[in-house]
Enzyme design. Structure first.
Site, PDB file in Angstrom:
ATOM      1  N   HIS A 297      38.719  23.635  42.454  1.00 35.93           N
ATOM      2  CA  HIS A 297      37.688  23.166  43.376  1.00 35.93           C
ATOM      3  C   HIS A 297      36.986  21.894  42.888  1.00 35.93           C
ATOM      4  O   HIS A 297      36.180  21.314  43.618  1.00 35.93           O
ATOM      5  CB  HIS A 297      36.645  24.267  43.601  1.00 35.93           C
ATOM      6  CG  HIS A 297      36.032  24.235  44.976  1.00 35.93           C
ATOM      7  ND1 HIS A 297      36.054  23.125  45.781  1.00 35.93           N
ATOM      8  CD2 HIS A 297      35.388  25.200  45.685  1.00 35.93           C
ATOM      9  CE1 HIS A 297      35.442  23.395  46.924  1.00 35.93           C
ATOM     10  NE2 HIS A 297      35.036  24.650  46.895  1.00 35.93           N
TER      11      HIS A 297
ATOM     12  N   ASP B 206      38.863  20.250  47.960  1.00 37.27           N
ATOM     13  CA  ASP B 206      37.866  20.941  48.773  1.00 37.27           C
ATOM     14  C   ASP B 206      38.514  22.044  49.590  1.00 37.27           C
ATOM     15  O   ASP B 206      39.733  22.022  49.849  1.00 37.27           O
ATOM     16  CB  ASP B 206      37.169  19.951  49.718  1.00 37.27           C
ATOM     17  CG  ASP B 206      36.337  18.922  48.967  1.00 37.27           C
ATOM     18  OD1 ASP B 206      35.838  19.262  47.878  1.00 37.27           O
ATOM     19  OD2 ASP B 206      36.191  17.791  49.469  1.00 37.27           O
TER      20      ASP B 206
END
Length: 556
Positions: free
Chosen positions: A529, A533
Site C-alpha cells: 500500500h 492504492d
C-alpha cells in the site's frame, strides 16, 4: 614488492569485519591462498586466505579490532625482504612453518589453481588413491554473484563409490537456489571433506575424486557407526591420521545446526556436538560466542536425538520428527522464515479478492487438452491462462509491476514473472524473464520446465530472483482463497484459489434470469500500500477478471 592484506567484503550489505584471530605472526612464511586470519561479521565467520606468497612483515589490525572493508590489515613482503634476519635467526621455526603449510595444502586448493593457473606439484594426501589416475578436488561452486557460501544438503555418492564426469555428486542449498552439483571428473570418490548439513564458502574443497574407476579408498570410507562422518585432519596431524585415534563421532543432528565455518571448526577441535549448544543467533544460529561460552561452562544436559545408523551404501534419510522434539530449521525453511518476516515488516500488506467465472476457459481446456499435449509436448493447465491475463494487465498498469527503492519508484522495463513451486522441503519461486515477449505456448512451456527443474533441483541461480510480480497457486490443495505475502522487493503477488462448480444466476440479453452451474475460482491480489492504492489494485483485478471471463486469445 610488498602486498597489502585487506579486509574483504563478505557480502553486499557487509561493510566491516572483526579480526578474531591471526593464523600467522610477523616473520612467518605464508603461501598464496593459505589461511592467514579469521574474521567475524554480522552474517558469517570465515578464514581469509593470503593474497600472495612471502613473509608476513606487519600486522596493522590486532585481534579483536573491527575495521572497514578494503582497509589494509597487514602486509606481506617478499621472501628476501627486511625480515630475512628474523627468519635466519630462527631457521627451525621457518621449517616448521613450511611443514605446517605443506600439511594444510592437503586440504586447501589455491584459487589460482582453480582458475586455471600454473600447475603445481601434487600434494600428498591420505585421500589420494593408491594407484592410477589423478587427484581432482571437488569445490563448492559459486551459484551467483552475491552468493558466498552454500550448504551441502546431501551427498549422492559415498566414499569409495565410482562416479562419472558430470554425474550428480552432491546437493547444495543457498539463499537463492537448491541444486545438484555434477562431478568434475570420472573416478572414485576418495574423500568427503564437508559433510551433509555443513556450510562451506565458495571455492572450498568439499571432496576429492582420486584414481580411475574401481580404485580403493577403504581408509577414508565412513562406517555405519560413524553415520558417514569423516575425520578432518588438522595441519599438525595431517601426516599421521591413519594411526591417530579417531575423534568421537558427532551426532547426526549436529550436521544440520545453523552455524558458520569458524564455529564448526571450534566445535571440531574441541570435540563438541553442536546440537547440544544453544544458539542465540538469528533462526537459532550458533554463534562464536555461543560455542566459546559452552566450552568454558561445560556441557549442559539437553535432550538430543540418538545418532542414526545406516548402511554406508545409501544416503541417510532424515529421521521422522519425534512428538515433543525440538527440531532445528532446515536452511531453506530458515531462509523462508526470514524472508516472510522481512516482507511483513517492510510492506503494509493489503489484499483484495475477486471471484472469476472460469467456465469459458474450463470448456476450452476440456476440448483442447489432449490435442494440445500431442501437438506441443506440454500439458494444458490453467496457469498459462492466468499468467497471460496478468502479463497483459501489467503492461497496461505498470505501477503493479514496479517496486519501491528508497524514496523513488522503479518502473521495471520488463515483466519477470515468478511462479511459486511447492516442494517437499519448502517453497521456491523460479522466474520467467521477459515474460511479455512470450506467447501463450511459450509461457506454458516455461512454467512446466521451471516447475520440473525446481523439483529436480536443476534450476540455475539466475532463474531464481529478479522477479517483478509473482503468482502462487495454493488452490491446488482445495482452498477457496488465501492472503499471500509479497515476495520482496516486488510490490504485488497474485494468489490463485481452488476451482469449484457453483450455482449462479445468469441473465440473458432480454433480461431473463436463470440458475445454472458455472465454474468459479477466487483470485487474491496482495499489494504494497506504500505505492499501490486500493483503486489501482481494484482496476488491476477488474481487468484481469475481464480478460479471463472473455477469453479470446489463441493458445497455440
Amino acid at each position: 614488492m610488498p602486498t597489502d592484506v585487506r579486509m574483504p567484503q563478505m557480502g553486499e550489505s557487509i561493510f566491516e569485519g572483526t579480526i578474531t584471530k591471526w593464523l600467522k605472526k610477523p616473520g612467518d612464511t605464508v603461501q598464496r591462498d593459505e589461511p592467514l586470519f579469521e574474521i567475524s561479521t554480522d552474517k558469517v565467520d570465515a578464514e581469509i586466505p593470503s593474497p600472495a606468497a612471502g613473509v608476513l612483515t606487519e600486522i596493522r589490525a590486532a585481534e579483536g579490532s573491527t575495521v572497514q572493508v578494503n582497509s589494509v590489515v597487514g602486509v606481506i613482503g617478499e621472501s628476501g625482504s627486511a625480515v630475512a634476519a628474523a627468519k635466519s635467526s630462527a631457521p627451525a621455526k621457518v621449517e616448521e612453518t613450511k611443514a605446517a603449510a605443506a600439511a594444510e595444502q592437503a586440504q586447501i586448493t589455491p584459487v589460482s589453481k582453480l582458475a586455471g593457473g600454473p600447475d603445481e606439484p601434487p600434494v600428498p594426501s591420505e585421500a589420494a588413491p593408491e594407484k592410477g589416475g589423478a587427484r581432482h578436488d571437488v569445490i563448492m561452486p559459486q551459484m551467483g554473484e552475491s552468493i558466498f557460501e552454500g550448504t551441502i544438503t546431501k551427498w549422492l555418492k559415498n566414499v569409495g563409490d565410482t562416479v562419472q564426469r558430470d554425474e550428480p555428486l552432491f546437493e547444495i542449498s543457498t539463499d537463492k537456489v537448491d541444486a545438484e552439483i555434477p562431478s568434475p571428473a570420472a573416478g572414485v570418490l576418495s574423500e568427503i571433506k564437508v559433510q551433509a548439513g555443513q556450510t562451506a564458502q565458495i571455492n572450498t574443497v568439499v571432496g576429492v575424486i582420486g584414481g580411475a574407476a574401481g580404485a580403493s579408498s577403504a581408509e577414508t570410507k565412513p562406517s555405519a557407526a560413524s553415520n558417514g562422518s569423516v575425520p578432518v585432519p588438522t595441519p599438525a596431524a595431517a601426516q599421521v591420521l591413519v594411526s591417530a585415534p579417531a575423534p568421537e563421532p558427532v551426532a547426526a543432528e549436529a550436521e544440520h545446526v545453523r552455524s558458520s565455518p569458524l564455529v564448526r571448526k571450534i566445535a571440531r577441535e574441541n570435540n563438541v556436538n553442536l546440537a547440544a549448544v544453544p544458539g542465540t543467533g538469528a533462526g537459532g544460529r550458533v554463534t562464536k560466542e555461543d560455542i566459546l561460552a559452552y566450552i568454558e561452562k561445560g556441557p549442559v544436559a539437553v535432550a538430543t536425538r540418538p545418532a542414526a545408523t545406516a548402511a554406508p551404501s545409501k544416503p541417510v534419510a532424515p529421521a521422522a520428527p519425534i512428538p515433543g522434539e525440538l527440531m532445528p530449521l532446515s536452511r531453506m525453511r530458515s531462509i523462508i522464515a526470514q524472508r516472510m518476516v522481512e516482507s511483513k515488516h517492510t510492506a503494509p500488506h493489503v489484499h483484495t479478492v475477486f471471484k472469476i467465472d472460469f467456465t469459458r476457459i474450463v470448456k476450452l481446456r476440456e476440448k483442447e487438452k489432449s490435442k494440445y499435449e500431442q501437438r506441443n509436448g506440454v500439458k494444458l493447465t490453467y496457469m498459462p491462462f492466468i499468467a497471460r491475463a496478468v502479463i497483459a494487465t501489467l503492461r497496461k498498469m505498470p505501477i503493479v509491476n514496479a517496486s519501491l527503492e528508497g524514496d523513488a519508484i522503479r518502473y521495471h522495463a520488463n515483466i519477470n514473472l515468478g511462479i511459486a513451486v511447492a516442494l517437499d522441503w519448502g517453497l521456491i519461486v523460479p522466474v520467467i524473464k521477459e515474460a511479455e515477449e512470450k506467447s501463450f505456448l511459450g509461457i506454458a512451456r516455461a512454467i512446466a520446465d521451471l516447475a520440473e527443474r525446481a523439483r529436480g533441483k536443476k534450476l540455475k541461480p539466475d532463474e531464481v530472483g529478479s522477479g517483478t510480480f509473482t503468482i502462487t497457486n495454493p488452490g491446488i490443495f482445495g482452498e477457496q482463497f488465501g492472503t499471500p505475502i509479497i515476495n520482496q522487493p516486488e510490490s504485488a503477488i497474485l494468489g490463485v484459489g481452488g476451482l469449484f462448480k457453483e450455482p449462479a444466476v445468469v441473465t440473458t440479453e432480454d433480461g431473463t434470469d436463470s440458475v445454472t452451474i458455472r465454474s468459479f475460482l477466487h483470485l487474491t491480489l496482495g499489494f504494497d500500500h506504500r505505492i499501490i492504492d486500493g483503486a489501482d489494485a481494484g482496476k488491476f483485478m477488474a481487468e484481469v477478471k475481464k480478460y479471463l471471463e472473455n477469453w479470446s486469445e489463441e493458445i497455440g
